[in-house]
Design an enzyme around this catalytic site. Structure first.
Site, PDB file in Angstrom:
ATOM      1  N   HIS A 120       0.860  -1.192   0.000  1.00 52.00           N
ATOM      2  CA  HIS A 120       0.000   0.000   0.000  1.00 52.00           C
ATOM      3  C   HIS A 120       0.892   1.236   0.000  1.00 52.00           C
ATOM      4  CE1 HIS A 120      -4.224   1.355   0.645  1.00 52.00           C
ATOM      5  NE2 HIS A 120      -3.567   2.497   0.794  1.00 52.00           N
ATOM      6  N   ASP A 145     -13.632   3.378   6.827  1.00 56.31           N
ATOM      7  CA  ASP A 145     -12.672   4.079   5.969  1.00 56.31           C
ATOM      8  C   ASP A 145     -13.336   4.520   4.671  1.00 56.31           C
ATOM      9  OD1 ASP A 145      -9.996   5.038   5.327  1.00 56.31           O
ATOM     10  OD2 ASP A 145     -10.049   3.538   3.749  1.00 56.31           O
ATOM     11  N   ARG A 195     -12.515  12.964   3.908  1.00 55.19           N
ATOM     12  CA  ARG A 195     -11.195  13.618   4.035  1.00 55.19           C
ATOM     13  C   ARG A 195     -10.800  14.252   2.716  1.00 55.19           C
ATOM     14  NH1 ARG A 195      -7.661   9.111   5.047  1.00 55.19           N
ATOM     15  NH2 ARG A 195      -5.928  10.555   5.141  1.00 55.19           N
ATOM     16  N   SER A 254      -6.379   5.053   8.153  1.00 61.65           N
ATOM     17  CA  SER A 254      -7.019   4.766   6.873  1.00 61.65           C
ATOM     18  C   SER A 254      -6.304   3.615   6.163  1.00 61.65           C
ATOM     19  CB  SER A 254      -6.994   6.026   5.998  1.00 61.65           C
ATOM     20  OG  SER A 254      -7.327   5.721   4.663  1.00 61.65           O
ATOM     21  N   LYS A 301      -8.008  -0.916   6.470  1.00 57.26           N
ATOM     22  CA  LYS A 301      -8.508  -1.792   5.398  1.00 57.26           C
ATOM     23  C   LYS A 301      -7.544  -2.947   5.129  1.00 57.26           C
ATOM     24  CE  LYS A 301      -7.474   1.864   1.992  1.00 57.26           C
ATOM     25  NZ  LYS A 301      -7.573   3.051   2.894  1.00 57.26           N
TER      26      LYS A 301
HETATM   27  N1  URA Z   1      -4.069   5.579   1.119  1.00 60.40           N
HETATM   28  C1  URA Z   1      -5.108   5.342   1.954  1.00 60.40           C
HETATM   29  O1  URA Z   1      -5.686   4.275   1.935  1.00 60.40           O
HETATM   30  N2  URA Z   1      -5.471   6.280   2.810  1.00 60.40           N
HETATM   31  C2  URA Z   1      -4.858   7.472   2.895  1.00 60.40           C
HETATM   32  O2  URA Z   1      -5.239   8.267   3.718  1.00 60.40           O
HETATM   33  C3  URA Z   1      -3.790   7.724   2.014  1.00 60.40           C
HETATM   34  C4  URA Z   1      -3.406   6.763   1.135  1.00 60.40           C
END
Ligand code: URA
Length: 475
Positions: free
Chosen positions: A90, A169, A176, A191, A195
């Site tokens: 990620h 999220d 956001r 965030s 997930k």
């Molecule tokens: N990726 C995410 O899932 N959340 C964020 O806040 C920034 C990047």
């Protein structure tokens, strides 16, 4: 405000407490996450709470509690029965960052299960889901059972947060994006991790961006975020590393939706254009770590070598196409990607000076990309389902233009002559071209001598390094 375990909680009390600099406990943060997920907390209250949290900050303990509460806001996947290690990658978000389309099939082709939950465009950064939905029919909103079935069949599935998986999220992320509350370490951490933890991962590789296109601009803030992410994920039982990588310019040459997919597929097809060299290298480094943490290689370097083999022998391409087909995508668009690309308006911007490309304000370039039509301008439009994508009306998401974006023809350090093509902009309508062109011209700086090269990857945070960093950090 009283927040004893037997007293009722009210959102107004919680947001006033954060506004005034108080520290929220796990019960209060669970209340926020559950209310975001089930819709019982109104958008205005959530937005105000997000701004209070952004301004006041979240302590390490608050970040941990919010991450777990958001993870617990929905169901969890359990990939253990696949008999493979489940590993994801990620990124904290960038411009032209399309590594997911490479690393996920590369790792899957090397025997790792990759259950990937991605996001939409956020602030100035592009979103993997918006890019995938450029493929006609591709479904980013699968049920948990469908998601697990695609991972079992193809080794990888790429979807978004749903009402089942990480629903808190899903709502907070969209809010956001529209309330200027993205760039906060605690909110970023909760965030990203909520997930990923919900997918039951064994291990996670984090790509923490640094430089002018990163959410956090200062080097020490990026290091803090990397350490916070690793320590929080490790405390939740997931083996995690974070790589600090450069976002001082867009990654590769394409930034948009369809054009990014095309660049990634060119590499998966074994092509090696010079303008995609940084994208190729970073993808192999990240995939190498995934393969190593997924116990398919002794070291990250050995993982890199395995990933490169999967790139060259076409196995990663086969995995990627199989996943797209399994999620309803029409593969015919890849037969002739140029023919599918039908932007509403195109403009080639010529270099307005001669010299070396010395510096880019990459966040500004990201906003330029968004304003071609590739990103969302405002909230609340009727939820016109964008192609096969997220059909949930609750987020009121505006559709994005799959064909909009920018192709960059020169990279940092390149020598350009005035008048040579510098970038090609693709916009939804001709009147959308002027603003991104103006932003582009302000964001690029030329010099008479070549700039110093910046390394693509500058630091790796393991669990030990993250803990040490956080102990040393005086915050
Ligand atoms: N990726 C995410 O899932 N959340 C964020 O806040 C920034 C990047």
């Amino acid at each position: 405000m009283q927040s004893d375990s037997d007293s009722a909680l009210h959102m107004i009390d919680i947001l006033r407490k954060k506004r005034d600099g108080g520290e929220l406990d796990a019960r209060e943060l669970s209340f926020v996450a559950a209310g975001a997920a089930n819709g019982s907390i109104q958008e205005a209250e959530l937005a105000a709470w997000l701004m209070a949290a952004w301004i006041r900050g979240l302590s390490r303990e608050e970040t941990r509690a919010l991450t777990l509460a958001m993870c617990d806001s929905g169901e969890k996947s359990s990939p253990a029965r696949l008999g493979k290690q489940a590993v994801n990658k990620h990124s904290t978000g960038g411009v032209g960052d399309k590594t997911s389309f490479l690393v996920a099939p590369l790792a899957a082709a090397c025997g790792v299960a990759v259950p990937m939950i991605s996001g939409r465009a956020l602030g100035h950064t592009g979103g993997t889901l918006d890019k995938l939905e450029a493929i006609p029919g591709y479904r980013t909103a699968l049920t948990l059972a469908e998601f697990e079935a695609v991972v079992a069949k193809c080794g990888v599935s790429m979807i978004g947060q749903t009402d089942q998986l990480a629903p808190a999220d899903r709502r907070l992320y969209a809010l956001r994006d529209r309330t200027g509350t993205v760039e906060n370490p605690g909110l970023l951490c909760a965030s990203i991790l909520s997930k990923n933890l919900a997918t039951g991962l064994d291990a996670l590789v984090l790509d923490v961006k640094t430089g002018s296109g990163a959410f956090l601009r200062k080097r020490e803030d990026c290091e803090f975020l990397a350490a916070l992410l690793v320590a929080t994920a490790e405390a939740a039982g997931t083996r995690t590393v974070a790589l600090l990588t450069d976002m001082g310019q867009p990654l590769g040459r394409a930034a948009g939706n369809w054009i990014e997919l095309v660049e990634a597929v060119e590499l998966l097809r074994g092509q090696r254009p010079p303008w995609s060299e940084d994208l190729r290298e970073l993808s192999l480094i990240l995939a190498g770590w995934m393969i190593h943490l997924g116990m398919q290689a002794e070291t990250p370097e050995a993982g890199y070598a395995r990933a490169e083999k999967a790139l060259l022998d076409g196995s990663a391409l086969r995995v990627f196409l199989a996943m797209i087909e399994a999620q309803g995508g029409d593969l015919r668009v890849f037969d002739d990607p140029a023919a599918f690309h039908k932007p509403g308006a195109t403009e080639v911007v010529a270099a307005w000076e001669s010299g070396y490309v010395a510096r880019m304000d990459t966040a500004a370039l990201g906003w330029a990309v968004q304003r071609t039509g590739a990103g969302r301008e405002k909230a609340g439009d009727p939820a016109v389902a964008h192609r096969g994508g997220d059909r949930s009306p609750s987020l009121g998401l505006e559709p994005v233009d799959p064909h909009a974006g920018i192709l960059f023809h020169a990279r940092l350090g390149a020598r350009v002559e005035r008048g040579q093509p510098f970038a090609t902009l693709f916009a939804t309508r001709p009147e959308l071209l002027a603003e991104p062109v103006a932003i582009l011209k302000r964001a690029i700086h030329f010099s008479k001598s070549p700039p110093n090269a910046v390394p693509l990857m500058s630091r790796v945070f393991t669990r030990e390094e993250a803990e040490k960093y956080l102990q040393d950090a005086v915050r």
